[in-house]
Design a protein around this motif. Structure first.
Motif, short mmCIF file in Angstrom:
data_model
loop_
_atom_site.label_atom_id
_atom_site.label_comp_id
_atom_site.label_asym_id
_atom_site.label_seq_id
_atom_site.Cartn_x
_atom_site.Cartn_y
_atom_site.Cartn_z
N ARG A 137 0.99 -1.10 0.11
CA ARG A 137 0.07 -0.15 -0.03
C ARG A 137 0.87 1.25 0.07
NH1 ARG A 137 -5.18 1.42 1.69
NH2 ARG A 137 -5.85 -0.43 1.06
N MET A 138 1.94 1.29 0.70
CA MET A 138 2.89 2.47 0.66
C MET A 138 3.34 2.57 -0.58
SD MET A 138 6.51 2.85 3.01
CE MET A 138 7.55 1.58 1.89
N HIS A 139 3.77 1.52 -1.35
CA HIS A 139 4.32 1.74 -2.57
C HIS A 139 3.35 2.27 -3.81
CE1 HIS A 139 8.36 0.66 -1.81
NE2 HIS A 139 8.05 -0.65 -1.50
N GLN A 140 2.01 1.86 -3.53
CA GLN A 140 0.86 2.32 -4.20
C GLN A 140 0.80 3.77 -3.90
OE1 GLN A 140 -2.20 -0.56 -3.10
NE2 GLN A 140 -1.74 -1.76 -4.83
N GLU A 141 0.65 4.19 -2.76
CA GLU A 141 0.34 5.44 -2.79
C GLU A 141 1.53 6.43 -3.27
OE1 GLU A 141 -2.30 6.68 -1.74
OE2 GLU A 141 -3.54 5.37 -0.78
N ARG A 142 2.65 5.94 -3.47
CA ARG A 142 3.87 6.71 -3.90
C ARG A 142 3.83 6.76 -5.41
NH1 ARG A 142 8.47 4.49 0.09
NH2 ARG A 142 8.39 6.19 1.56
N ALA A 143 3.38 5.74 -6.10
CA ALA A 143 3.45 5.54 -7.37
C ALA A 143 1.80 5.97 -8.07
CB ALA A 143 3.70 4.20 -7.77
N PHE A 144 0.82 5.56 -7.39
CA PHE A 144 -0.48 5.86 -8.01
C PHE A 144 -1.32 6.18 -6.81
CE2 PHE A 144 1.57 2.26 -10.32
CZ PHE A 144 1.53 2.57 -11.46
N PRO A 145 -1.06 7.65 -6.25
CA PRO A 145 -1.75 8.04 -5.08
C PRO A 145 -3.26 8.12 -5.15
CG PRO A 145 -0.59 9.73 -6.24
CD PRO A 145 -0.13 8.48 -6.86
N GLY A 146 -3.80 7.61 -4.20
CA GLY A 146 -5.38 7.80 -4.25
C GLY A 146 -6.04 6.35 -4.92
N ARG A 147 -5.21 5.35 -5.52
CA ARG A 147 -5.83 4.38 -6.19
C ARG A 147 -5.18 2.95 -5.78
NH1 ARG A 147 -7.82 5.24 -11.14
NH2 ARG A 147 -6.69 3.40 -12.02
N ALA A 154 2.63 12.64 -2.78
CA ALA A 154 2.88 11.98 -4.16
C ALA A 154 1.91 12.97 -4.89
CB ALA A 154 2.46 10.61 -4.26
N LEU A 155 0.68 13.29 -4.22
CA LEU A 155 -0.19 14.22 -5.16
C LEU A 155 0.28 15.56 -5.39
CD1 LEU A 155 -3.54 12.97 -3.28
CD2 LEU A 155 -2.94 12.64 -5.89
#
Length: 560
Positions: free
Chosen positions: A474-484, A553-554
């Motif tokens: 989840r941490m990496h998802q928020e960095r690469a694809f924030p909010g998704r 990230a955003l």
């Protein structure tokens, strides 16, 4: 060496394990090696039957880490072998000696695509030091002795031996092989003189200890060297226990989420003494700590395998030596008359203490750092095992490992390792406190092995940190694809009830103040225990929350 006697292959094989000093075997039983199982019934070997082959392999490699001699695992054909591959990969990354024995189809069926047939050389050739198949019972002593030698010599690692079913039933008259002993590798006198010369010219040296093969004697010898030279010493990723964390010269662990001050200290050092480790990706901060192939720092790389020296970093001085022998040879290296870096060593220690004592608050009613401090005070000499996940950042940052066996964690970043490792440690060290730290996703990778702990009455304590997420993902998802976010939310059981269902002890903790009373009850229970610690999903690391990662990230995206 014993005199030849007529035995079947299973008996010959087990007799070789006894001759090699094997005390324990971890297994999942299978019809492909029944003759070996039958022979174990009469052998002075403690057999631990596990619930899945990955767990069995992890217990065996943990024994290899702790004892320096190969841990032994037996599994059946293809499904069993592929499950055990998880443990082989960890053993390869961790430089842990182990031998995986795999049942195989009968010899005249090989190559026909028989039931559960596999080509183990093809499957495991890239992860094991040696993969072989025994073709006759008379070969068993020779092959097993060679396997022990290969697993221990140089950079330790896993060996795979396939056992055709009919070969184990075949009889032969053959003598047992002598016990294999790893050959110690001593550094040359000229190399030690060159090291002394480099240190005399240094202004900002630092040592980094890592890899396998550490012993209490080696750690003590290096501590004496560090004291005489007043040099700061860091531990490599999940190898901090090679040097006493309470020593005045200890500067911290260089790994995931490393202390920025330690990272800067290594980057600006003029001489780096790397002993035993490889400085692979996690320790080397994504291969940025040293320039490849020519580090800016003068790198002295000490390793038992000559192929590891210069593999990624061209050293100013390469020394092929096993860590205990190199550390013993350090007794002859003399410090300069005027040590100019003592103030730097004191500052390195102060930086570490600040990093490991001053914890930022995490969201929610449970402060994970406070739990780590409490455990550190209550059971400072315990063996601590972890799997993989962001929860390990708290463990590695806030606990103090005082000896090499206290820190059991996979340098491969493999989830599910902590519980089997704790069981393996409890088998090697009966009566010693064993504490396993797991995340919720991490634990259920091999949570069935809790039944193994109950079956053998091993009073390990699992501190299960539950945020309802595959938190690292989840941490990496928020960095690469924030909010998704996708595929990282978890629906978990009541882990305390899970422990009780297996016959163990279970506790649930939902606020910091409740933890130590629950932990004390687990200690007093004398049974395998799970202390289920529910934390806020936002609590991803000691210093960072999910929302902060997402907002940053955003903001970056908006700015671009």
């Amino acid at each position: 060496m014993s005199h030849p006697s007529l035995r079947n292959g299973g008996k010959i094989l087990v007799d070789q394990l006894v001759a090699q000093g094997v005390e324990r075997v971890y297994c999942i039983p299978g019809e492909s090696y029944l003759a070996a199982l039958d022979a174990m019934l009469d052998a002075p070997i403690e057999v631990t039957v596990c619930r899945q082959e990955a767990g069995a392999a992890m217990m065996a490699l943990t024994e290899g880490k702790l004892t320096g001699r190969p841990g032994i695992c037996f599994v059946t054909r293809a499904p069993g072998a592929t499950n055990a591959a998880h443990g082989l990969h960890i053993a390869e990354h961790d430089s842990a000696p182990m031998i995986l024995f795999i049942g195989q189809v009968e010899r005249d069926m090989i190559g026909r695509g028989a039931f559960q047939e596999m080509d183990y050389r093809a499957v495991f050739g890239s992860v094991a030091k040696l993969v072989t198949e025994i073709q006759s019972a008379a070969q068993i002593p020779e092959v097993v002795q060679r396997a022990f030698h290969v697993a221990m010599q140089g950079r330790p690692g896993p060996v795979v031996i396939a056992l055709p079913e009919d070969m184990l039933m075949e009889t032969a008259e053959v003598a047992d092989a002598p016990k294999a002993v790893a050959v110690p590798i001593w550094p040359g006198l000229g190399q030690m003189a060159e090291l002394q010369k480099m240190l005399w010219a240094a202004e900002r040296p630092i040592a980094i200890l890592g890899g396998g093969g550490w012993t209490p004697r080696a750690s003590a010898a290096f501590a004496r060297f560090a004291e005489r030279f007043d040099m700061p010493v860091a531990g490599s990723f999940r190898r901090a226990g090679a040097f006493d964390g309470e020593h005045d010269n200890y500067a911290g662990e260089i790994g995931l989420s490393a202390n920025p001050r330690l990272k800067a200290r290594i980057e600006t050092a003029d001489v780096v003494l790397l002993v035993g480790g490889r400085m692979s990706e996690a320790a080397a901060q994504g291969y940025t700590l040293f320039a490849i192939p020519a580090p800016r720092q003068k790198l002295v790389h000490v390793h038992a395998d000559p192929l590891e020296i210069g593999r990624n970093y061209h050293p100013a001085l390469g020394i092929v030596a096993t860590s205990p022998e190199f550390c013993a040879a350090l007794e002859g290296v003399q410090p300069p008359a005027n040590i100019v870096w003592s103030a730097e060593t004191r500052q390195a220690r102060a930086d570490y203490l600040a990093w490991s004592e001053q914890a930022p608050a995490n969201p929610g009613r449970v402060q994970v750092s406070e739990i780590m401090f409490a455990i550190r005070r209550r059971v400072p000499d315990a063996v601590f095992a972890t799997g993989a996940g962001n929860f390990t950042i708290w463990v590695n940052r806030f606990l103090r490992f005082r000896s090499f066996e206290q820190q059991l964690g996979p340098t491969s970043g493999s989830m599910g390792y902590g519980l089997p490792a704790a069981i393996g440690a409890a088998r090697v060290f009966p009566g010693r406190r064993i504490v396993c730290f797991s995340g919720d996703g991490d634990f259920l990778m091999n949570g069935q092995e809790f039944a193994t702990a109950v079956q053998y009455g091993l009073p390990i304590i699992v501190v299960l940190i539950d945020n309802g997420l595959y938190g690292t993902i989840r941490m990496h998802q928020e960095r690469a694809f924030p909010g998704r976010p996708i595929a990282s939310d978890l629906k978990n059981p009541d882990f305390a009830a899970y422990a009780r269902a297996f016959g163990g002890h279970g506790e649930t903790v939902e606020e910091t103040a409740a933890f130590m009373p629950a932990f004390e009850r687990a200690l007093a229970a004398g049974a395998p225990s799970i202390v289920h610690v529910r934390i806020d999903p936002e609590a991803i690391t000691p210093a960072t929350t999910l929302s902060a990662i997402r907002d940053a990230a955003l903001a970056r995206r908006a700015g671009s």
